[in-house]
Design a protein around this motif. Structure first.
Motif, PDB file in Angstrom:
ATOM      1  N   CYS A 270      67.832  49.563  18.928  1.00 48.16           N
ATOM      2  CA  CYS A 270      67.041  48.344  19.173  1.00 48.16           C
ATOM      3  C   CYS A 270      67.119  48.051  20.664  1.00 48.16           C
ATOM      4  O   CYS A 270      68.149  47.584  21.161  1.00 48.16           O
ATOM      5  CB  CYS A 270      67.600  47.186  18.345  1.00 48.16           C
ATOM      6  SG  CYS A 270      66.652  45.654  18.479  1.00 48.16           S
ATOM      7  N   PHE A 271      66.020  48.332  21.366  1.00 44.10           N
ATOM      8  CA  PHE A 271      66.025  48.251  22.826  1.00 44.10           C
ATOM      9  C   PHE A 271      64.833  47.441  23.351  1.00 44.10           C
ATOM     10  O   PHE A 271      63.960  47.028  22.592  1.00 44.10           O
ATOM     11  CB  PHE A 271      65.976  49.661  23.425  1.00 44.10           C
ATOM     12  CG  PHE A 271      67.193  50.492  23.122  1.00 44.10           C
ATOM     13  CD1 PHE A 271      68.393  50.251  23.764  1.00 44.10           C
ATOM     14  CD2 PHE A 271      67.129  51.527  22.198  1.00 44.10           C
ATOM     15  CE1 PHE A 271      69.517  51.020  23.494  1.00 44.10           C
ATOM     16  CE2 PHE A 271      68.247  52.305  21.918  1.00 44.10           C
ATOM     17  CZ  PHE A 271      69.446  52.040  22.572  1.00 44.10           C
TER      18      PHE A 271
ATOM     19  N   ARG B 160      72.538  50.927  17.729  1.00 41.80           N
ATOM     20  CA  ARG B 160      72.595  50.719  19.175  1.00 41.80           C
ATOM     21  C   ARG B 160      71.741  49.512  19.553  1.00 41.80           C
ATOM     22  O   ARG B 160      70.685  49.276  18.973  1.00 41.80           O
ATOM     23  CB  ARG B 160      72.089  51.949  19.932  1.00 41.80           C
ATOM     24  CG  ARG B 160      72.996  53.169  19.828  1.00 41.80           C
ATOM     25  CD  ARG B 160      72.378  54.379  20.486  1.00 41.80           C
ATOM     26  NE  ARG B 160      71.175  54.807  19.756  1.00 41.80           N
ATOM     27  CZ  ARG B 160      70.162  55.475  20.298  1.00 41.80           C
ATOM     28  NH1 ARG B 160      70.159  55.756  21.581  1.00 41.80           N
ATOM     29  NH2 ARG B 160      69.142  55.843  19.564  1.00 41.80           N
ATOM     30  N   LEU B 161      72.218  48.761  20.517  1.00 43.52           N
ATOM     31  CA  LEU B 161      71.517  47.556  20.960  1.00 43.52           C
ATOM     32  C   LEU B 161      71.677  47.408  22.463  1.00 43.52           C
ATOM     33  O   LEU B 161      72.786  47.457  22.989  1.00 43.52           O
ATOM     34  CB  LEU B 161      72.100  46.326  20.249  1.00 43.52           C
ATOM     35  CG  LEU B 161      71.664  44.944  20.758  1.00 43.52           C
ATOM     36  CD1 LEU B 161      70.170  44.720  20.539  1.00 43.52           C
ATOM     37  CD2 LEU B 161      72.479  43.847  20.076  1.00 43.52           C
ATOM     38  N   ALA B 162      70.557  47.230  23.166  1.00 44.73           N
ATOM     39  CA  ALA B 162      70.608  47.024  24.622  1.00 44.73           C
ATOM     40  C   ALA B 162      69.238  46.574  25.112  1.00 44.73           C
ATOM     41  O   ALA B 162      68.246  46.670  24.398  1.00 44.73           O
ATOM     42  CB  ALA B 162      71.036  48.302  25.347  1.00 44.73           C
ATOM     43  N   MET B 163      69.208  46.099  26.335  1.00 44.28           N
ATOM     44  CA  MET B 163      67.935  45.751  26.956  1.00 44.28           C
ATOM     45  C   MET B 163      67.164  47.013  27.320  1.00 44.28           C
ATOM     46  O   MET B 163      66.014  47.199  26.945  1.00 44.28           O
ATOM     47  CB  MET B 163      68.175  44.882  28.191  1.00 44.28           C
ATOM     48  CG  MET B 163      66.931  44.611  29.015  1.00 44.28           C
ATOM     49  SD  MET B 163      65.624  43.808  28.059  1.00 44.28           S
ATOM     50  CE  MET B 163      64.180  44.257  29.009  1.00 44.28           C
ATOM     51  N   SER B 164      67.810  47.908  28.046  1.00 44.75           N
ATOM     52  CA  SER B 164      67.161  49.155  28.453  1.00 44.75           C
ATOM     53  C   SER B 164      67.815  50.330  27.743  1.00 44.75           C
ATOM     54  O   SER B 164      69.042  50.402  27.651  1.00 44.75           O
ATOM     55  CB  SER B 164      67.264  49.358  29.968  1.00 44.75           C
ATOM     56  OG  SER B 164      66.565  48.349  30.665  1.00 44.75           O
ATOM     57  N   GLY B 165      66.989  51.246  27.253  1.00 44.70           N
ATOM     58  CA  GLY B 165      67.507  52.432  26.603  1.00 44.70           C
ATOM     59  C   GLY B 165      68.092  53.401  27.612  1.00 44.70           C
ATOM     60  O   GLY B 165      67.794  53.344  28.811  1.00 44.70           O
TER      61      GLY B 165
END
Length: 286
Positions: free
Chosen positions: A147-148, A168-173
Motif C-alpha cells: 500500500c503505497f 508493506r506500507l509507505a508513501m513512496s515505493g
C-alpha cells in the motif's frame, strides 16, 4: 490457513465478511471501465480494479471495498477513486457499523495523472468525513503489492490499520525511491531492506499500524471484527501527539531500521527480521 496475499480482491472479501453476505454495487456486469485507459489504448478492467458493496461482519452491517492489485498494481484512477468516494459518502447516509478497505495499491495510476491525484484527495476527505461521523474506517494491508503512494496516505487517515508481516506500507515505493535518488539511497532489489523499512513488523513497532497478524485471511477477519465500533476521534490532542511522535522520528540520526527500533526501546532489535509474528508480538509494543 489461507494466505491473504495469494487471494484476489474478491476472494478476500468473500472470506473476510460473513459467508454469502457481500452485495456488490456497480458489479462486473455493468462494465464500469476507465474512459482514459481506452483513449490511450491500454487494456481496462470490468470494475476498474476495485470491488465495493455492503456486507455483514460477525452479523454487523459493514461497507467494504477491495482493491485488485493484479490490475495496474491497484492504481487509483478517476473511476476507481469515484467508487471509493461513493462508498464512503453512502456510509454517511446509511451509517454502517464500519467501513472496511482492503487496500492493495501502488498509488495514483500514472496513466490518469491529475484525475488520479484528484480522486485520491477526494478519498482522503471522504475517509475523514466518515471518521468525524463516528463510523470507524478499518484498513487491511497484506497484499503482495503493498500500500503505497496516495493510498498509503489514505490508510494513515483511517481509524485502524491491520497488517500482516509480509504487508508493506509507505508513501513512496522502493522502486520510486530508487528511481528518484539512486540505488545507493535505496536498493529496491534488496528484499530484506524493503521489508525492514516498509513491512508489517516495522510498521507495528513504529506505531504506524494497530494490529500485526499472520498472512492468514481468518486472522485479518478476527482483527477486523475486534475493531468494529472502536472509533478513534480526530481531536487536536490526538493530532499534536501524532506530530510529536513523528518529530521524534525525524530527529533520529541513523539509516537502519534496527537502530531505529533500538532507539524506540525494542530489545534484541537485530533479531526482529528473523522472528515470526508471535515472536515480534511477544516483545510488546514500544
Amino acid at each position: 490457513m489461507i494466505s491473504y496475499a495469494e487471494c484476489s480482491a474478491r476472494e478476500r472479501l468473500a472470506l473476510i465478511v460473513d459467508t454469502g453476505s457481500f452485495h456488490e454495487w456497480l458489479p462486473p456486469a455493468l462494465k464500469l471501465t476507465s474512459p482514459h485507459l481506452a483513449q490511450l489504448g491500454v487494456p481496462s478492467s470490468f470494475d476498474d480494479g476495485v470491488a465495493i458493496g455492503r456486507a455483514q461482519l460477525a452479523g454487523q452491517p459493514v461497507f467494504v471495498a477491495a482493491q485488485e492489485g493484479q490490475f495496474m498494481g491497484g492504481g487509483v484512477g478517476e473511476v476507481h477513486g469515484a467508487k471509493l468516494v461513493g462508498l464512503l459518502r453512502r456510509a454517511l447516509r446509511d451509517r454502517p457499523r464500519a467501513v472496511l478497505l482492503l487496500a492493495e495499491s501502488g498509488g495514483v495510476r500514472l496513466h490518469e495523472a491529475n484525475a488520479g491525484l484528484i480522486a485520491v484527495s477526494e478519498v482522503m476527505r471522504a475517509v475523514l468525513d466518515v471518521r468525524a461521523a463516528g463510523i470507524p474506517v478499518i484498513v487491511l494491508i497484506g497484499g503482495s503489492g503493498g500500500c503505497f503512494g496516495g493510498m498509503g496516505i489514505v490508510a494513515r487517515c483511517a481509524d485502524h490499520i491491520v497488517m500482516s508481516d509480509i504487508g508493506r506500507l509507505a508513501m513512496s515505493g522502493p522502486e520510486v525511491i530508487e528511481a528518484s535518488h539512486g540505488v545507493e539511497e535505496f536498493d529496491s532489489r534488496d528484499r530484506a531492506l524493503v521489508w525492514r523499512t516498509t513491512g508489517g513488523k516495522h510498521r507495528w513497532l513504529t506505531g504506524d499500524c494497530d494490529v500485526l497478524v499472520e498472512d492468514d485471511v481468518i486472522a485479518f477477519r478476527t482483527a477486523a471484527i475486534s475493531a468494529l465500533g472502536a472509533t478513534r476521534p480526530v481531536t487536536l490532542d490526538a493530532l499534536e501527539a501524532e506530530h510529536a511522535r513523528l518529530s521524534a522520528r525525524l530527529a533520529f540520526d541513523g539509516a537502519e531500521a534496527t537502530a531505529l527500533w533500538s532507539s524506540l526501546g525494542v530489545g534484541a532489535a537485530e533479531r526482529i527480521p528473523d522472528l515470526d509474528v508471535a515472536g515480534v508480538l511477544a516483545l510488546g509494543a514500544p
